[in-house]
Design an enzyme around this catalytic site. Structure first.
Site, short mmCIF file in Angstrom:
data_model
loop_
_atom_site.label_atom_id
_atom_site.label_comp_id
_atom_site.label_asym_id
_atom_site.label_seq_id
_atom_site.Cartn_x
_atom_site.Cartn_y
_atom_site.Cartn_z
CG HIS A 248 25.85 19.26 11.15
ND1 HIS A 248 25.02 18.77 12.11
CD2 HIS A 248 26.36 20.42 11.64
CE1 HIS A 248 25.01 19.58 13.15
NE2 HIS A 248 25.82 20.61 12.88
CE1 TYR B 131 16.04 13.51 12.15
CE2 TYR B 131 18.42 13.45 11.86
CZ TYR B 131 17.18 14.03 11.58
OH TYR B 131 17.09 15.11 10.73
N PRO C 168 8.25 16.17 9.30
CG PRO C 168 8.31 17.06 11.45
CD PRO C 168 7.39 16.42 10.47
CE LYS D 295 15.53 15.36 2.37
NZ LYS D 295 16.73 16.13 2.63
CE1 TYR E 183 18.51 14.24 7.91
CE2 TYR E 183 20.58 15.38 7.47
CZ TYR E 183 19.47 15.18 8.26
OH TYR E 183 19.30 15.94 9.40
P1 FAD Z 1 5.15 28.92 4.76
O1 FAD Z 1 6.42 28.99 5.50
O2 FAD Z 1 3.97 28.34 5.45
O3 FAD Z 1 4.82 30.39 4.27
C1 FAD Z 1 3.58 30.74 3.74
C2 FAD Z 1 3.35 32.21 3.93
O4 FAD Z 1 2.11 32.57 3.33
C3 FAD Z 1 3.24 32.60 5.38
O5 FAD Z 1 4.08 33.69 5.67
C4 FAD Z 1 1.77 32.93 5.58
O6 FAD Z 1 1.55 33.94 6.56
C5 FAD Z 1 1.39 33.41 4.19
N1 FAD Z 1 -0.04 33.25 3.90
C6 FAD Z 1 -0.85 32.21 4.24
N2 FAD Z 1 -2.09 32.43 3.81
C7 FAD Z 1 -2.08 33.62 3.18
C8 FAD Z 1 -3.08 34.38 2.54
N3 FAD Z 1 -4.34 33.95 2.47
N4 FAD Z 1 -2.74 35.57 1.99
C9 FAD Z 1 -1.44 36.01 2.05
N5 FAD Z 1 -0.46 35.33 2.67
C10 FAD Z 1 -0.78 34.15 3.22
N6 FAD Z 1 10.52 21.85 8.11
C11 FAD Z 1 11.66 21.31 8.40
O7 FAD Z 1 12.44 21.00 7.48
N7 FAD Z 1 12.00 21.11 9.73
C12 FAD Z 1 11.18 21.46 10.77
O8 FAD Z 1 11.50 21.29 11.93
C13 FAD Z 1 9.94 22.02 10.47
N8 FAD Z 1 9.04 22.37 11.46
C14 FAD Z 1 7.84 22.91 11.11
C15 FAD Z 1 6.91 23.25 12.10
C16 FAD Z 1 5.65 23.78 11.77
C17 FAD Z 1 4.65 24.14 12.84
C18 FAD Z 1 5.33 23.95 10.40
C19 FAD Z 1 3.96 24.52 10.01
C20 FAD Z 1 6.26 23.62 9.43
C21 FAD Z 1 7.51 23.10 9.76
N9 FAD Z 1 8.47 22.74 8.78
C22 FAD Z 1 9.64 22.20 9.10
C23 FAD Z 1 8.23 22.91 7.39
C24 FAD Z 1 8.84 24.20 6.85
O9 FAD Z 1 8.87 25.19 7.82
C25 FAD Z 1 8.00 24.57 5.67
O10 FAD Z 1 8.07 23.51 4.73
C26 FAD Z 1 8.39 25.88 5.02
O11 FAD Z 1 8.11 26.95 5.88
C27 FAD Z 1 7.62 26.04 3.71
O12 FAD Z 1 7.72 27.32 3.25
P2 FAD Z 1 6.54 27.99 2.42
O13 FAD Z 1 7.04 29.32 2.05
O14 FAD Z 1 6.10 27.06 1.37
O15 FAD Z 1 5.31 28.08 3.42
C1 DHB Z 2 15.41 20.03 12.77
C2 DHB Z 2 14.18 19.70 12.31
C3 DHB Z 2 14.00 18.54 11.61
O1 DHB Z 2 12.81 18.20 11.15
C4 DHB Z 2 15.06 17.69 11.38
O2 DHB Z 2 14.86 16.53 10.72
C5 DHB Z 2 16.31 18.04 11.83
C6 DHB Z 2 16.48 19.23 12.53
C7 DHB Z 2 15.60 21.29 13.52
O3 DHB Z 2 14.61 22.02 13.71
O4 DHB Z 2 16.70 21.57 13.98
#
Ligand code: FAD
Ligand code: DHB
Length: 391
Positions: A72, A201, A293, A297, A385
């Protein structure tokens, strides 16, 4: 068991770091509480910054991304029935973002980890960190009813916001900064073509809405809702009516409705804990910080953290210099706070805040109207962005 780096959590942060370290010839073991299907099944982020797609290329995990990722160059903002387009590529000297779901990223990383022999222990229960202030830290966990111990040089907490790693840092050595927003996002996935070939948005008097996608045949929509809203109160028809209203007539005239196959509510929060290192423990990704979200980021910030940390470990093991490890927290936090600022600002101008005055809405509209006509304002949005550089 012994390894050089014990990584807690096999989300994006843990797996990208695992791949980076493996590539640098450093031995890792990743401990994950859940199984692969669970981690891969979580519907979350959708927009990848160029730094994230570059890293996928560098790690050789971009075969499907190249074929299926949707590049995009522009994004769209809507308010008061008007829509305008921000050409990010033109404003940033050619940077773009790529729509490619977190689920796809995880699948690519897990497949490559299995091929390359990167060790991931799934279903690791009761993960506990020990002696992180000593030079012989270790992790204990339960696997198939037996107690296991993993000795290592360093531990990296990539276990997300609800993980255990952050809690291993003594409260006296740690400062948390937090803002909880008085609303959440209700998100759906549906196998219908996206309403537009780019994201929209929208700021509407009823609240925020976002039209996004996963592919030319799969749409992702979000609407702002209250945090105590119940999913059962949002049958598909009500969701479609509300998203159309908020996107406005121009934003929604092509919208195709269909049955949703995923519907969840996520709360919105800004959070940063400092420092991101204590003794032999490093934190990365959501374990260290959370963004709302709105600016897409979260996943990208996890990637920039582990890019910095991966470089620092390579410098330490391959060149004998501890400098990168010593500077990790300060270097990562610099970028984290800028992403926090952008996500907070974008959230602030796009959502309806309960109990605010008519004046506040006027300010939002003025801000959007300024963005619509000012190249300077659009450039600021665009460069944040597409992702700021790692300094
Ligand atoms: P996580 O993805 O949370 O991974 C952490 C991992 O650690 C998981 O697999 C978990 O099972 C594991 N874990 C936890 N505790 C333990 C433990 N005690 N022992 C062993 N393993 C453990 N970002 C966007 O940019 N756009 C979005 O639309 C968006 N939607 C989201 C919706 C939700 C509900 C959430 C929670 C987050 C969302 N995010 C979004 C944010 C994005 O998904 C996260 O920033 C990203 O997943 C971060 O990655 P991470 O590996 O740091 O953490
Ligand atoms: C999506 C999620 C976001 O938080 C965003 O800013 C743009 C796109 C998505 O899940 O597609």
């Amino acid at each position: 068991m012994r390894t050089q780096i014990a990584i807690i959590g096999a989300g994006p942060a843990g797996l990208f770091l695992g791949h980076l370290l493996h590539k640098a010839g450093i031995e890792v073991t990743i401990l994950e509480r859940k199984d692969r299907a669970y981690v891969e099944g979580r519907v979350r982020a959708g927009v990848l910054e160029q730094g994230t797609t570059n890293l996928m290329k560098q790690l050789g995990v971009d075969a499907r991304l190249k074929k299926e990722g949707l590049v995009h160059t522009s994004t769209n903002l809507a308010y008061d029935g008007e829509i305008f387009r921000i050409n990010m590529a033109e404003l940033t000297g050619g940077s773009t973002v790529t729509v490619y779901g977190q689920q796809e990223v995880m699948r690519d990383l897990f497949d490559a980890a299995a091929e390359r022999g990167i060790k991931i222990i799934f279903d690791a229960g009761d993960v506990t960190l020990h002696e992180i202030e000593s030079d012989h830290p270790f992790v204990t966990y339960k696997k198939d009813e037996s107690e296991e111990r993993l000795d290592c040089d360093y531990i990296v907490g990539c276990d997300g916001y609800h993980g255990v790693s952050r809690g291993a840092i003594p409260a006296s050595a740690y400062t948390a900064f937090e803002r909880v927003y008085p609303f959440g996002w209700l998100g759906i996935l549906a196998d219908v073509p996206p309403v537009n070939h780019e994201l929209i948005y929208a700021n509407h008097a009823n609240g925020f809405a976002l039209a996004s996608m996963r592919s030319p045949t799969r749409s992702r929509y979000y609407i702002q809702c209250s945090v105590d809203e119940k999913i059962e109160d949002w049958p598909d028809e009500r969701f479609w009516d509300e998203v159309c209203l908020r996107l406005g007539p121009e934003g929604s005239h092509n919208l195709v409705r269909g049955p949703s196959f995923e519907k969840t509510i996520a709360p919105l929060r800004s959070f940063v804990g400092e420092p991101m290192r204590f003794g032999r423990l490093f934190l990365a990704g959501d374990a260290a910080h959370i963004v709302p979200p709105t600016g897409a980021k979260g996943l990208n910030l996890a990637v920039s953290d582990v890019t910095i940390l991966g470089e620092a470990f390579a410098e330490f093991y391959n060149l004998g210099s501890p400098k990168g490890l010593e500077g990790y927290s300060a270097r990562a936090l610099k970028r984290v706070w800028k992403a926090e600022r952008f996500s907070w600002w974008f959230t602030s101008i796009m959502h309806r805040f309960p109990n605010t005055e008519a004046f506040d809405r006027k300010m939002q509209i003025a801000e959007l109207s300024y963005l619509k006509t000012s190249r300077a304002a659009q450039t600021t949005l665009a460069e944040n962005y597409v992702g700021l550089p790692i300094e």
